[in-house]
Design a protein around this motif. Structure first.
Motif, PDB file in Angstrom:
ATOM      1  N   LEU A  62      46.075  35.969  44.042  1.00 40.55           N
ATOM      2  CA  LEU A  62      44.676  35.767  44.405  1.00 40.55           C
ATOM      3  C   LEU A  62      44.440  34.333  44.874  1.00 40.55           C
ATOM      4  O   LEU A  62      43.757  34.094  45.874  1.00 40.55           O
ATOM      5  N   ASN A  63      45.015  33.373  44.164  1.00 35.28           N
ATOM      6  CA  ASN A  63      44.864  31.975  44.555  1.00 35.28           C
ATOM      7  C   ASN A  63      45.477  31.721  45.925  1.00 35.28           C
ATOM      8  O   ASN A  63      44.917  30.982  46.738  1.00 35.28           O
ATOM      9  N   LEU A  64      46.633  32.325  46.187  1.00 36.90           N
ATOM     10  CA  LEU A  64      47.244  32.174  47.513  1.00 36.90           C
ATOM     11  C   LEU A  64      46.355  32.774  48.589  1.00 36.90           C
ATOM     12  O   LEU A  64      46.192  32.194  49.670  1.00 36.90           O
ATOM     13  N   ALA A  65      45.759  33.917  48.305  1.00 38.16           N
ATOM     14  CA  ALA A  65      44.845  34.537  49.275  1.00 38.16           C
ATOM     15  C   ALA A  65      43.684  33.603  49.577  1.00 38.16           C
ATOM     16  O   ALA A  65      43.316  33.399  50.748  1.00 38.16           O
ATOM     17  N   ALA A  66      43.110  32.998  48.544  1.00 42.98           N
ATOM     18  CA  ALA A  66      41.995  32.069  48.739  1.00 42.98           C
ATOM     19  C   ALA A  66      42.441  30.833  49.518  1.00 42.98           C
ATOM     20  O   ALA A  66      41.714  30.343  50.392  1.00 42.98           O
ATOM     21  N   ASP A  67      43.644  30.340  49.213  1.00 39.99           N
ATOM     22  CA  ASP A  67      44.175  29.185  49.947  1.00 39.99           C
ATOM     23  C   ASP A  67      44.289  29.491  51.435  1.00 39.99           C
ATOM     24  O   ASP A  67      43.862  28.703  52.281  1.00 39.99           O
TER      25      ASP A  67
ATOM     26  N   GLY B 132      34.506  47.822  52.943  1.00 34.76           N
ATOM     27  CA  GLY B 132      33.184  48.219  53.390  1.00 34.76           C
ATOM     28  C   GLY B 132      32.096  47.239  52.997  1.00 34.76           C
ATOM     29  O   GLY B 132      30.926  47.480  53.179  1.00 34.76           O
ATOM     30  N   THR B 133      32.481  46.106  52.443  1.00 36.03           N
ATOM     31  CA  THR B 133      31.509  45.097  52.042  1.00 36.03           C
ATOM     32  C   THR B 133      31.363  44.072  53.155  1.00 36.03           C
ATOM     33  O   THR B 133      32.352  43.646  53.726  1.00 36.03           O
ATOM     34  N   PRO B 134      30.156  43.672  53.477  1.00 39.08           N
ATOM     35  CA  PRO B 134      29.983  42.700  54.554  1.00 39.08           C
ATOM     36  C   PRO B 134      30.536  41.333  54.186  1.00 39.08           C
ATOM     37  O   PRO B 134      30.522  40.956  53.019  1.00 39.08           O
ATOM     38  N   PRO B 135      31.057  40.595  55.186  1.00 40.63           N
ATOM     39  CA  PRO B 135      31.547  39.244  54.905  1.00 40.63           C
ATOM     40  C   PRO B 135      30.401  38.327  54.495  1.00 40.63           C
ATOM     41  O   PRO B 135      29.241  38.641  54.696  1.00 40.63           O
ATOM     42  N   GLY B 136      30.763  37.188  53.945  1.00 39.84           N
ATOM     43  CA  GLY B 136      29.752  36.198  53.586  1.00 39.84           C
ATOM     44  C   GLY B 136      29.396  36.214  52.124  1.00 39.84           C
ATOM     45  O   GLY B 136      28.394  35.644  51.715  1.00 39.84           O
ATOM     46  N   GLY B 137      30.192  36.872  51.298  1.00 40.18           N
ATOM     47  CA  GLY B 137      29.933  36.904  49.866  1.00 40.18           C
ATOM     48  C   GLY B 137      30.224  35.542  49.256  1.00 40.18           C
ATOM     49  O   GLY B 137      30.424  34.568  49.961  1.00 40.18           O
ATOM     50  N   PRO B 138      30.276  35.486  47.951  1.00 39.24           N
ATOM     51  CA  PRO B 138      30.542  34.219  47.278  1.00 39.24           C
ATOM     52  C   PRO B 138      31.878  33.634  47.724  1.00 39.24           C
ATOM     53  O   PRO B 138      32.743  34.351  48.204  1.00 39.24           O
ATOM     54  N   GLY B 139      32.029  32.342  47.530  1.00 42.77           N
ATOM     55  CA  GLY B 139      33.241  31.646  47.957  1.00 42.77           C
ATOM     56  C   GLY B 139      34.480  32.119  47.233  1.00 42.77           C
ATOM     57  O   GLY B 139      34.420  32.937  46.316  1.00 42.77           O
ATOM     58  N   PRO B 140      35.612  31.577  47.641  1.00 41.34           N
ATOM     59  CA  PRO B 140      36.877  31.934  47.012  1.00 41.34           C
ATOM     60  C   PRO B 140      36.846  31.696  45.505  1.00 41.34           C
ATOM     61  O   PRO B 140      36.064  30.867  45.026  1.00 41.34           O
ATOM     62  N   PRO B 141      37.699  32.393  44.773  1.00 41.26           N
ATOM     63  CA  PRO B 141      37.607  32.402  43.319  1.00 41.26           C
ATOM     64  C   PRO B 141      38.173  31.187  42.610  1.00 41.26           C
ATOM     65  O   PRO B 141      38.280  31.207  41.410  1.00 41.26           O
ATOM     66  N   ARG B 142      38.545  30.129  43.303  1.00 40.58           N
ATOM     67  CA  ARG B 142      39.155  28.975  42.639  1.00 40.58           C
ATOM     68  C   ARG B 142      38.119  28.215  41.832  1.00 40.58           C
ATOM     69  O   ARG B 142      36.979  28.065  42.233  1.00 40.58           O
ATOM     70  N   ARG B 143      38.557  27.717  40.685  1.00 35.83           N
ATOM     71  CA  ARG B 143      37.716  26.843  39.868  1.00 35.83           C
ATOM     72  C   ARG B 143      38.051  25.411  40.212  1.00 35.83           C
ATOM     73  O   ARG B 143      39.202  25.065  40.428  1.00 35.83           O
ATOM     74  N   ARG B 144      37.079  24.572  40.234  1.00 34.34           N
ATOM     75  CA  ARG B 144      37.289  23.144  40.486  1.00 34.34           C
ATOM     76  C   ARG B 144      36.904  22.347  39.292  1.00 34.34           C
ATOM     77  O   ARG B 144      36.081  22.411  38.574  1.00 34.34           O
TER      78      ARG B 144
END
Length: 169
Positions: free
Chosen positions: A104-109, A157-169
């Protein structure tokens, strides 16, 4: 006695890593990065795969540059794959539990770096690996983060523009 001390050492290092992660979660990202890098230097590139996986996984979260974050996440995945293939870990249950999050982190990266095809490939791997997670807080958290990234990529089937990537900062 020596054998027992050798067995306690990995737990001691994981405890030290956990203490630094708590520092990061408390908001001191720079100091956490500095201490995690110190632990990385201590164990070295050829250190225990479980330790390298855990350290690299958390070091990625402390990076400012998306390319550096990707590099640490790739190190974490490489170490996880090494640990999974090491008989001493018997399939590395601890690493198996991290695998969906690593993917998942790689996908977000990759998404942050403007590489949606690579992001989708790792998101698909995260989905597959998440099936093995328990229905507990951790498992639900990873599955929720997968759904958020799916929405951002416009998958399912979900539109783009949802919450940001799942990484915690």
């Amino acid at each position: 006695m020596t054998e027992r001390q050798g067995q306690a050492a990995p737990d001691a290092l994981l405890t030290r890593i956990g203490q630094v992660v708590m520092l990061h979660h408390a908001g001191d990202r720079e100091e956490a990065r500095h201490r995690l890098l110190g632990l990385w230097a201590e164990i070295g590139e050829d250190g225990d795969p479980l330790h390298r996986c855990t350290l690299a996984h958390y070091l990625a979260d402390t990076q400012d540059d998306p390319g550096d974050e990707l590099a640490w996440d790739l190190r974490a995945l490489t170490a996880a794959e090494e640990a999974g293939g090491t008989p001493a870990y018997d399939g590395a249950p601890a690493v198996r539990g991290l695998y969906p999050s690593l993917q998942l982190n790689l996908a977000a990266d990759y998404l942050r770096l403007g590489r949606p095809d690579a992001a989708r490939a790792h998101l698909d791997r995260a989905r597959g690996a998440a099936r093995a997670l328990a229905d507990d807080r951790y498992g639900e958290g990873v599955r929720a983060a997968i759904r958020r990234l799916e929405a951002q990529l416009g998958e399912g089937g979900t539109p783009p523009g949802g919450p940001g990537p799942p990484r915690r900062r």
